[in-house]
Enzyme design. Structure first.
Site, PDB file in Angstrom:
ATOM      1  N   CYS A  34       0.857  -1.177   0.000  1.00  0.00           N
ATOM      2  CA  CYS A  34       0.000   0.000   0.000  1.00  0.00           C
ATOM      3  C   CYS A  34       0.899   1.234   0.000  1.00  0.00           C
ATOM      4  O   CYS A  34       1.790   1.353   0.846  1.00  0.00           O
ATOM      5  CB  CYS A  34      -0.891   0.005   1.240  1.00  0.00           C
ATOM      6  SG  CYS A  34      -1.836   1.533   1.421  1.00  0.00           S
ATOM      7  N   ASP A  41      -0.419  -5.676   0.430  1.00  0.00           N
ATOM      8  CA  ASP A  41      -1.722  -5.957  -0.167  1.00  0.00           C
ATOM      9  C   ASP A  41      -1.595  -7.272  -0.927  1.00  0.00           C
ATOM     10  O   ASP A  41      -0.583  -7.525  -1.586  1.00  0.00           O
ATOM     11  CB  ASP A  41      -2.141  -4.854  -1.145  1.00  0.00           C
ATOM     12  CG  ASP A  41      -2.652  -3.609  -0.450  1.00  0.00           C
ATOM     13  OD1 ASP A  41      -3.241  -3.740   0.639  1.00  0.00           O
ATOM     14  OD2 ASP A  41      -2.477  -2.513  -1.003  1.00  0.00           O
ATOM     15  N   ILE A  56       2.555 -15.190 -23.854  1.00  0.00           N
ATOM     16  CA  ILE A  56       3.456 -14.839 -22.755  1.00  0.00           C
ATOM     17  C   ILE A  56       4.119 -16.103 -22.216  1.00  0.00           C
ATOM     18  O   ILE A  56       3.479 -17.150 -22.114  1.00  0.00           O
ATOM     19  CB  ILE A  56       2.712 -14.064 -21.638  1.00  0.00           C
ATOM     20  CG1 ILE A  56       3.681 -13.307 -20.750  1.00  0.00           C
ATOM     21  CG2 ILE A  56       1.827 -14.973 -20.810  1.00  0.00           C
ATOM     22  CD1 ILE A  56       4.317 -12.139 -21.432  1.00  0.00           C
ATOM     23  N   GLU A  57       5.395 -16.012 -21.914  1.00  0.00           N
ATOM     24  CA  GLU A  57       6.148 -17.134 -21.349  1.00  0.00           C
ATOM     25  C   GLU A  57       5.927 -17.126 -19.840  1.00  0.00           C
ATOM     26  O   GLU A  57       6.055 -16.093 -19.179  1.00  0.00           O
ATOM     27  CB  GLU A  57       7.630 -16.975 -21.703  1.00  0.00           C
ATOM     28  CG  GLU A  57       8.466 -18.203 -21.459  1.00  0.00           C
ATOM     29  CD  GLU A  57       8.907 -18.319 -20.017  1.00  0.00           C
ATOM     30  OE1 GLU A  57       8.909 -19.453 -19.518  1.00  0.00           O
ATOM     31  OE2 GLU A  57       9.221 -17.298 -19.388  1.00  0.00           O
ATOM     32  N   LEU A  58       5.568 -18.286 -19.275  1.00  0.00           N
ATOM     33  CA  LEU A  58       5.100 -18.356 -17.895  1.00  0.00           C
ATOM     34  C   LEU A  58       6.149 -17.987 -16.849  1.00  0.00           C
ATOM     35  O   LEU A  58       5.833 -17.298 -15.883  1.00  0.00           O
ATOM     36  CB  LEU A  58       4.535 -19.746 -17.597  1.00  0.00           C
ATOM     37  CG  LEU A  58       3.264 -20.111 -18.358  1.00  0.00           C
ATOM     38  CD1 LEU A  58       2.807 -21.504 -17.971  1.00  0.00           C
ATOM     39  CD2 LEU A  58       2.175 -19.091 -18.117  1.00  0.00           C
ATOM     40  N   HIS A  75      -4.177  -0.172  -6.160  1.00  0.00           N
ATOM     41  CA  HIS A  75      -4.767  -1.324  -6.855  1.00  0.00           C
ATOM     42  C   HIS A  75      -5.084  -1.000  -8.311  1.00  0.00           C
ATOM     43  O   HIS A  75      -4.803  -1.796  -9.210  1.00  0.00           O
ATOM     44  CB  HIS A  75      -6.047  -1.778  -6.150  1.00  0.00           C
ATOM     45  CG  HIS A  75      -5.850  -2.167  -4.723  1.00  0.00           C
ATOM     46  ND1 HIS A  75      -6.899  -2.270  -3.836  1.00  0.00           N
ATOM     47  CD2 HIS A  75      -4.737  -2.479  -4.021  1.00  0.00           C
ATOM     48  CE1 HIS A  75      -6.448  -2.625  -2.652  1.00  0.00           C
ATOM     49  NE2 HIS A  75      -5.136  -2.760  -2.737  1.00  0.00           N
ATOM     50  N   GLU A  76      -5.680   0.148  -8.523  1.00  0.00           N
ATOM     51  CA  GLU A  76      -6.080   0.546  -9.879  1.00  0.00           C
ATOM     52  C   GLU A  76      -4.858   0.738 -10.778  1.00  0.00           C
ATOM     53  O   GLU A  76      -4.857   0.324 -11.940  1.00  0.00           O
ATOM     54  CB  GLU A  76      -6.895   1.847  -9.824  1.00  0.00           C
ATOM     55  CG  GLU A  76      -8.168   1.762  -8.996  1.00  0.00           C
ATOM     56  CD  GLU A  76      -7.954   1.906  -7.483  1.00  0.00           C
ATOM     57  OE1 GLU A  76      -8.969   1.815  -6.767  1.00  0.00           O
ATOM     58  OE2 GLU A  76      -6.811   2.096  -7.013  1.00  0.00           O
TER      59      GLU A  76
END
Length: 139
Positions: A34, A41, A56-58, A75-76
C-alpha cells in the site's frame, strides 16, 4: 536458475495464429505494498487473453509478478500497469486482467481492465447443451 524478480516479459510465437482461442491464467499469490501505509496488499489475478502472434512465457510472467512484491502502488494503477506491459509485450487480439484484492479496512477491491486490438472483432459465442456428469459405471 533465476532467483530475482524481473520486469522483463518474454514471449514465444503463438503456435496457432489462425484461430481465436482463449488462454486463462490464475495468479493466486500477487503481492504489492500500500503506498499510503507500506502494509502488504494481497490479490488473486485472473488473466484471460486471445493471442495474436505471441504468447506470454510463464516463468517470465512469474518473475514479473514477483517484481511488485516490494513496490508501493494503488490497486487501480498496478492492474492497469500490468495490463499495459502485457499488451506491449504480446500485442494480443484481446486481453482482460481482473485483480481481486483481499479485504483491507473491511473493503474488498476488484479491478478489471481490458484491451482489444484495433480492428479485432470476437466471434459470436456458441452455446452447447451441458451433459450430466459422467461416471465409469451406468446406473
Amino acid at each position: 536458475m533465476t532467483t530475482q524478480p524481473s520486469k522483463q516479459l518474454e514471449t514465444f510465437e503463438n503456435p496457432i495464429q489462425t484461430r481465436d482461442y482463449r488462454i486463462h491464467m490464475e495468479i493466486p499469490e500477487f503481492t504489492c505494498l500500500c503506498p499510503k501505509t507500506g502494509q502488504p496488499d494481497f490479490a488473486r489475478l485472473t488473466l484471460d487473453y486471445i493471442p495474436d502472434k505471441k504468447c506470454i512465457e510463464l516463468k517470465s510472467l512469474k518473475l514479473y509478478i514477483w517484481s511488485y512484491r516490494n513496490e508501493g502502488t494503488f490497486h487501480e494503477a498496478v492492474t492497469n500497469q500490468i495490463l499495459d506491459d502485457l499488451v506491449i509485450a504480446m500485442k494480443p487480439r484481446f486481453i482482460r486482467l481482473t485483480s481481486k484484492f483481499y479485504v483491507r479496512g473491511g473493503i474488498f477491491t476488484n479491478v478489471v481492465a481490458e484491451h482489444r486490438k484495433k480492428g479485432w472483432h470476437p466471434q459470436p459465442p456458441v452455446f452447447l447443451e451441458s451433459f450430466d456428469e459422467q461416471f465409469n459405471t451406468r446406473s
